[in-house]
Design an enzyme around this catalytic site. Structure first.
Site, mmCIF file in Angstrom:
data_model
loop_
_atom_site.group_PDB
_atom_site.id
_atom_site.type_symbol
_atom_site.label_atom_id
_atom_site.label_comp_id
_atom_site.label_asym_id
_atom_site.label_seq_id
_atom_site.Cartn_x
_atom_site.Cartn_y
_atom_site.Cartn_z
ATOM 1 N N LYS A 9 -22.687 -32.285 -19.970
ATOM 2 C CA LYS A 9 -21.297 -32.886 -20.195
ATOM 3 C C LYS A 9 -20.477 -33.052 -18.500
ATOM 4 O O LYS A 9 -20.988 -32.070 -17.430
ATOM 5 C CB LYS A 9 -20.361 -32.758 -21.082
ATOM 6 C CG LYS A 9 -19.511 -31.195 -20.759
ATOM 7 C CD LYS A 9 -18.570 -31.007 -19.739
ATOM 8 C CE LYS A 9 -17.680 -29.173 -19.832
ATOM 9 N NZ LYS A 9 -17.241 -29.386 -18.396
ATOM 10 N N ASP A 144 -15.670 -24.759 -25.089
ATOM 11 C CA ASP A 144 -16.534 -26.134 -25.106
ATOM 12 C C ASP A 144 -17.358 -26.335 -25.102
ATOM 13 O O ASP A 144 -18.147 -27.165 -26.037
ATOM 14 C CB ASP A 144 -17.399 -26.464 -22.773
ATOM 15 C CG ASP A 144 -15.954 -27.327 -21.853
ATOM 16 O OD1 ASP A 144 -16.439 -27.212 -21.444
ATOM 17 O OD2 ASP A 144 -15.367 -27.018 -22.828
HETATM 18 C C1 LIG Z 1 -12.903 -26.049 -17.687
HETATM 19 C C2 LIG Z 1 -13.620 -26.579 -18.854
HETATM 20 C C3 LIG Z 1 -13.959 -28.371 -19.646
HETATM 21 O O1 LIG Z 1 -14.185 -29.356 -20.250
HETATM 22 O O2 LIG Z 1 -14.573 -26.994 -18.662
HETATM 23 P P1 LIG Z 1 -15.922 -26.531 -17.496
HETATM 24 O O3 LIG Z 1 -15.632 -26.789 -16.395
HETATM 25 O O4 LIG Z 1 -16.008 -24.915 -17.513
HETATM 26 O O5 LIG Z 1 -17.541 -26.790 -18.148
HETATM 27 C C4 LIG Z 1 -13.100 -26.157 -20.157
HETATM 28 O O6 LIG Z 1 -11.560 -26.446 -20.133
HETATM 29 C C5 LIG Z 1 -13.241 -24.616 -20.085
HETATM 30 O O7 LIG Z 1 -14.642 -24.892 -21.346
HETATM 31 P P2 LIG Z 1 -15.064 -22.745 -21.331
HETATM 32 O O8 LIG Z 1 -15.734 -22.531 -19.899
HETATM 33 O O9 LIG Z 1 -15.764 -23.554 -22.337
HETATM 34 O O10 LIG Z 1 -13.517 -22.638 -21.306
HETATM 35 P P3 LIG Z 1 -13.949 -20.559 -21.700
HETATM 36 O O11 LIG Z 1 -15.236 -20.007 -21.750
HETATM 37 O O12 LIG Z 1 -13.284 -20.712 -23.324
HETATM 38 O O13 LIG Z 1 -12.405 -20.444 -20.871
HETATM 39 C C6 LIG Z 1 -12.817 -19.054 -19.965
HETATM 40 C C7 LIG Z 1 -10.531 -19.562 -19.347
HETATM 41 O O14 LIG Z 1 -10.473 -20.901 -19.167
HETATM 42 C C8 LIG Z 1 -9.133 -20.704 -19.217
HETATM 43 N N1 LIG Z 1 -9.123 -22.243 -19.947
HETATM 44 C C9 LIG Z 1 -10.126 -22.275 -21.056
HETATM 45 C C10 LIG Z 1 -9.554 -24.019 -21.676
HETATM 46 C C11 LIG Z 1 -8.870 -24.232 -22.022
HETATM 47 N N2 LIG Z 1 -8.607 -25.519 -22.052
HETATM 48 N N3 LIG Z 1 -7.802 -23.873 -21.175
HETATM 49 C C12 LIG Z 1 -7.796 -22.521 -20.511
HETATM 50 O O15 LIG Z 1 -6.415 -21.991 -20.082
HETATM 51 C C13 LIG Z 1 -8.448 -19.641 -19.968
HETATM 52 O O16 LIG Z 1 -8.153 -19.115 -18.914
HETATM 53 C C14 LIG Z 1 -10.141 -19.355 -20.161
HETATM 54 O O17 LIG Z 1 -9.771 -18.054 -20.886
#
Ligand SMILES: C[C@@](CO)(OP(=O)(O)O)[C@H](O)COP(=O)(O)OP(=O)(O)OC[C@H]1O[C@@H](n2ccc(N)nc2=O)[C@H](O)[C@@H]1O
Ligand SMILES: Nc1ncnc2c1ncn2[C@@H]1O[C@H](COP(=O)(O)OP(=O)(O)O)[C@@H](O)[C@H]1O
Length: 264
Positions: A9, A144
């Site tokens: 995505k 995610d």
């Molecule tokens: C940033 C995003 C954008 O889509 O994804 P990626 O860039 O990693 O793909 C998401 O918000 C990430 O999703 P994901 O990668 O599943 O995060 P998680 O493992 O659940 O969380 C990792 C850490 O990121 C922070 N986190 C995550 C999601 C959120 N809405 N707020 C946060 O502050 C928290 O510190 C959490 O402990």
């Protein structure tokens, strides 16, 4: 058994709307990248493997099995269902993953794999879980994961990632590139919270939810479209050497993307 696709995505836009404990509430347009996916399939274990523990992943990863999102999804599903057939399945079969989505990329690779594994088990074992039930289990693995459980081409994702509302629009042709900069998602959110915290209000949130992805990108620069871009640049200064005009930043990075002409 059949092969399942775990699509990547991009975040067309990602705006912070507030905070919830050590998480952040977001409004983000997630869009599937139709030409970038991992492939997952169940394969019979070798005789020797079958005697080993109950869970085996076959594939190349930058982490140990215990850190793998698929492994975490298995245990979350086992805890939610107490399914003996699930345990038996993973004693007899390994999960083979052909990785194509780069890791640490902001493309949701780990989350998409976890969601796809949950849907595979639900289907193969006929567990009868609804998408909402699978999404609730998936949320325990990562914020995610719910988006990938529902499988929409385009969706407005809010809450910390658990609210997924389909957005009806044409799937766009998206080109991504992923600089070799290993970015920590938690670190980027922490830097945002410490140095850039500026949540948008309900009016702006509602306006974005009703704006097409093409229009949203036309109206915003890369750092206006993604609140995590500036924190990522501050924490990983080398990233700016990879930025190219006309590209946007996906999630916590390091990937950039643009919409290809034939979609505009
Ligand atoms: C940033 C995003 C954008 O889509 O994804 P990626 O860039 O990693 O793909 C998401 O918000 C990430 O999703 P994901 O990668 O599943 O995060 P998680 O493992 O659940 O969380 C990792 C850490 O990121 C922070 N986190 C995550 C999601 C959120 N809405 N707020 C946060 O502050 C928290 O510190 C959490 O402990
Ligand atoms: N199935 C998986 N695929 C890719 N990375 C995974 C997986 N399981 C755990 N990881 C780990 O998760 C981190 C990257 O997650 P990934 O979802 O690929 O990045 P992002 O969240 O930036 O899109 C890395 O530490 C990687 O080792």
């Amino acid at each position: 058994m059949k092969k399942y696709r775990a699509y990547a995505k991009v975040n067309i836009f990602l705006k912070i709307t507030g905070s919830r404990d050590n998480y952040h509430e977001i409004i983000s347009r997630f869009m599937k990248v139709k030409n970038l996916y991992d492939e997952l399939e169940f394969i019979l274990k070798e005789e020797t493997d079958a005697k080993e523990g109950e869970f085996k992943i076959v594939g190349s990863f930058a982490c140990a099995t215990e850190q793998n999102t698929i492994y975490k999804a298995y245990f979350a599903l086992k805890e939610a269902t107490n399914s003996q057939s699930l345990e038996n399945l993973m004693k007899k079969y390994a999960i083979k993953v052909s990785k194509n989505i780069p890791a640490f990329a902001g493309l949701g690779g780990g989350s998409s794999d976890a969601a796809t594994f949950l849907k595979m088990c639900n289907s193969v074992l006929d567990l009868g879980l609804s998408l909402n039930e699978l999404a609730a289990i998936g949320l325990k693995v990562g914020a995610d994961v719910p988006f990938f459980i529902y499988g929409y081409d385009s969706a407005n994702v809010s809450g910390i990632g658990e609210v997924v509302e389909e957005f009806n629009e044409e799937l766009l042709n998206i080109e991504t590139y992923t600089p070799q900069v290993e970015i920590s998602t938690p670190r980027v959110y922490t830097v945002y919270r410490e140095d850039f915290y500026n949540p948008i209000d309900g009016f702006k949130t509602d306006e974005l939810k009703h704006t097409s992805s093409i229009e949203a990108l036309k109206s915003m620069s890369a750092d206006e479209a993604n609140d995590l871009f500036k924190p990522a640049l501050q924490e990983y200064p080398g990233l700016k050497d990879y930025y190219k005009s006309g590209y946007y930043f996906s999630g916590s990075g390091s990937s950039f993307f643009k919409i290809l002409e034939d979609s505009v």
